[in-house]
Motif scaffolding. Structure first.
Motif, short mmCIF file in Angstrom:
data_model
loop_
_atom_site.label_atom_id
_atom_site.label_comp_id
_atom_site.label_asym_id
_atom_site.label_seq_id
_atom_site.Cartn_x
_atom_site.Cartn_y
_atom_site.Cartn_z
N THR A 1 0.84 -1.20 0.00
CA THR A 1 0.00 0.00 0.00
C THR A 1 0.87 1.25 0.00
OG1 THR A 1 -0.12 0.16 2.42
CG2 THR A 1 -1.79 -1.20 1.32
N ARG A 2 0.29 2.34 -0.46
CA ARG A 2 0.95 3.65 -0.43
C ARG A 2 0.01 4.63 0.28
NH1 ARG A 2 5.00 5.31 -4.14
NH2 ARG A 2 5.99 3.51 -5.07
N LEU A 3 0.47 5.16 1.41
CA LEU A 3 -0.29 6.16 2.14
C LEU A 3 0.22 7.52 1.70
CD1 LEU A 3 -0.05 3.50 4.02
CD2 LEU A 3 -1.10 4.98 5.70
N THR A 4 -0.70 8.48 1.61
CA THR A 4 -0.32 9.80 1.08
C THR A 4 -0.18 10.82 2.21
OG1 THR A 4 -2.64 10.38 0.69
CG2 THR A 4 -1.43 9.36 -1.14
N GLU A 5 0.56 11.89 1.88
CA GLU A 5 0.78 12.99 2.83
C GLU A 5 0.19 14.27 2.28
OE1 GLU A 5 4.74 14.75 3.33
OE2 GLU A 5 5.36 13.73 1.49
N HIS A 6 -0.09 15.21 3.20
CA HIS A 6 -0.57 16.54 2.83
C HIS A 6 0.58 17.35 2.24
CE1 HIS A 6 -4.41 16.24 4.93
NE2 HIS A 6 -3.78 15.67 5.94
N LEU A 7 0.35 17.97 1.10
CA LEU A 7 1.29 18.91 0.49
C LEU A 7 0.53 20.16 0.09
CD1 LEU A 7 3.31 16.54 -1.90
CD2 LEU A 7 4.05 17.47 0.29
N PRO A 8 1.22 21.29 -0.05
CA PRO A 8 0.53 22.51 -0.48
C PRO A 8 -0.19 22.34 -1.82
CG PRO A 8 2.73 23.04 0.30
CD PRO A 8 2.63 21.54 0.27
N THR A 9 0.32 21.46 -2.67
CA THR A 9 -0.27 21.25 -3.99
C THR A 9 -1.26 20.10 -4.02
OG1 THR A 9 1.60 19.83 -4.59
CG2 THR A 9 1.76 22.17 -5.17
N GLY A 10 -1.55 19.50 -2.86
CA GLY A 10 -2.48 18.37 -2.82
C GLY A 10 -1.95 17.27 -1.92
N GLU A 11 -1.75 16.09 -2.49
CA GLU A 11 -1.20 14.98 -1.72
C GLU A 11 -0.26 14.16 -2.59
OE1 GLU A 11 -4.22 11.58 -1.04
OE2 GLU A 11 -5.44 13.39 -1.17
N ASP A 12 0.68 13.49 -1.93
CA ASP A 12 1.64 12.66 -2.64
C ASP A 12 2.00 11.48 -1.74
OD1 ASP A 12 3.29 11.82 -4.68
OD2 ASP A 12 4.84 13.31 -4.34
N ASP A 13 2.66 10.47 -2.32
CA ASP A 13 3.05 9.29 -1.56
C ASP A 13 3.98 9.68 -0.41
OD1 ASP A 13 1.64 7.71 -3.33
OD2 ASP A 13 3.38 7.27 -4.57
N TYR A 14 3.80 8.99 0.72
CA TYR A 14 4.59 9.29 1.92
C TYR A 14 5.11 8.02 2.59
CZ TYR A 14 5.56 10.98 6.68
OH TYR A 14 6.16 11.28 7.88
N LEU A 15 4.24 7.05 2.78
CA LEU A 15 4.59 5.86 3.55
C LEU A 15 4.12 4.62 2.81
CD1 LEU A 15 5.48 4.45 6.23
CD2 LEU A 15 3.16 4.90 7.08
#
Length: 134
Positions: free
Chosen positions: A95-109
């Motif tokens: 699985t790929r959990l996403t993170e908060h970014l100013p431009t939306g979200e991206d992969d994190y964990l």
């Protein structure tokens, strides 16, 4: 934190290893919702475990930080392996959990849950969960 499985338009990669045949894969694939339910529970338990996923009050260099997570995740890949010792089937779901970014979200964990069943119809056991930064 709650979790939500999101569909990002990309189909998970599916791989077969060590002698699993198409019929066995198809029979296991019929249990996909059951596997997803187990994976969801394991990922949720992981991110809510204070010894595995940290909050902001701790060292900011810690990884992973729960506050960075959006609560969304997707399935990156699934691997099916026919095992001889012990006899059965091993399924690894990444699985790929996403993170908060100013431009939306991206992969994190990345969290990969490994399941095992002695036969097509036996109960799945969780063999483990491995994490990675992505």
């Amino acid at each position: 934190m709650n979790l939500k499985l999101i569909e990002n338009g990309i189909k998970p990669r599916i791989a077969f290893y060590d002698g699993i045949c198409l019929d066995q894969y198809q029979d296991l694939a019929k249990r996909w919702n059951e596997m997803l339910s187990i994976v969801h529970k394991e990922v949720l338990t992981y991110i809510n475990d204070d010894s595995l996923c940290f909050d902001d009050r701790e060292d900011s260099n810690s990884f992973p930080l729960r506050s960075k997570l959006t609560g969304n995740y997707n399935i990156e890949s699934v691997s099916f392996i026919k095992r001889v010792n012990p006899m059965g089937f091993q399924i690894m779901i990444k699985t790929r959990l996403t993170e908060h970014l100013p431009t939306g979200e991206d992969d994190y964990l990345g969290l990969e849950v490994t399941l095992f069943t002695k036969s097509i119809n036996e109960t799945f056991k969780v063999w483990g969960i491995d994490s990675s930064s992505i």
